[in-house]
Scaffold this motif. Structure first.
Motif: not given
Length: 315
Positions: A77, A89, A43, A83
């Motif tokens: 997301k 992710e 990321s 969450k």
């Protein structure tokens, strides 16, 4: 000389997770003279310091690394399981492997809680041309499936594989027009409480198209394990060597940690090692009340060891 392509995936929000990928990479390079290219799916939070350390490893061993910055859509997301921290992710990055590595026909994916104990070319020499994937049977699935099956699809547990080590036959997957990410998201929507998330999704997508390979290529340490028992050791589950003292195989982790750039800071290494405790002590200190099975298993193990010690010394 043939080049072997290996994928690792990280979403390092704290900056602390990269070193585990670095230890895995160091163990690969230490045990092979072959040309290897690491594809690091990451990321935007990969720090320059950690990136420099990855580059340092590759320069030391005269190997190659390619960085693949990954993005996930807002829809993903906002998925409930992400969450709520049920799915990371980073776990989804490998689902972009087909599109991201368009020019490759075969790659090896590795989790980052793994160390390699032999030449990586041995697993690449396994012929999977008639299958989409090559992977190792998940030995814990029978017990876990009985416990979780009401939230999982119907799997043949004898064919259910662990997703920590996967050989991807990208050519065959492309020929079958399999969209990994789209089909995985469809799986998550259908089975939102499956505890093994992306692993179960991969099992579901590639049902009947998996070659099960020898478990030496993805072995979980047991208390009596010997280092030479496996080629690839996978510290799956709670007994991570940086958290608990569990088996002789822990030595491999610390060996490759010391050989990696992260191990050059002796104070940081000793500080990390000082926090390692017995697995029962770890359960008492850190486990929430939920995982009672592991807690009581550790209690019985401790009692068994105490009785054994008493018999040995006093009877």
């Amino acid at each position: 000389m043939e080049k072997y392509h290996i994928v690792l995936s990280i979403d390092d929000k704290t900056g602390e997770y990269s070193k585990f990928a670095g230890i895995t990479i160091t163990s690969i390079f230490e045990n092979t003279s072959c040309n290897v290219c690491i594809h690091l799916f990451h990321s935007n939070n990969l720090s320059e310091k950690n990136k420099n350390n990855f580059n340092k490893i590759c320069k030391k061993y005269n190997q190659e690394i390619q960085y693949h910055k990954m993005e996930v859509s807002l829809k993903i997301k906002n998925m409930k399981m992400i969450k709520e921290g049920f799915l990371s992710e980073g776990a989804l990055y490998r689902l972009n492997i087909i599109e991201e590595l368009k020019n490759l026909n075969k790659v090896l994916y590795l989790d980052c809680d793994i160390v390699i104990n032999d030449d990586i070319k041995k697993i690449f020499n396994i012929d999977i041309k008639n299958f989409c994937l090559g992977a190792v049977h998940d030995i814990g699935i029978d017990k876990n499936y009985k416990f979780y099956k009401k939230n999982m699809p119907c799997f043949n547990t004898k064919e259910y594989f662990n997703s920590g080590v996967i050989i991807f036959n990208l050519d065959k997957i492309r020929k079958l027009n399999i969209d990994l990410l789209r089909e995985a998201i469809s799986f998550f929507e259908k089975y939102p409480k499956d505890p093994f998330t992306d692993q179960s999704a991969l099992n579901y997508i590639f049902k009947n198209n998996i070659l099960l390979i020898d478990n030496i290529y993805n072995m979980f340490p047991k208390r009596n394990s010997k280092i030479e028992d496996a080629m690839i050791w996978h510290f799956a589950g709670a007994n991570k060597p940086w958290k608990t003292r569990f088996s002789e195989v822990d030595k491999l982790f610390w060996k490759y940690y010391r050989l990696s750039p992260w191990g050059e800071d002796i104070d940081a290494l000793l500080n990390m090692y000082s926090k390692v405790v017995d697995s029962l002590d770890y359960a008492l200190l850190y486990y929430p009340s939920g995982p009672k099975r592991q807690f009581f298993k550790n209690v019985f193990i401790r009692i068994y060891r105490e009785i054994k010690e008493i018999k040995k010394n006093y009877l």
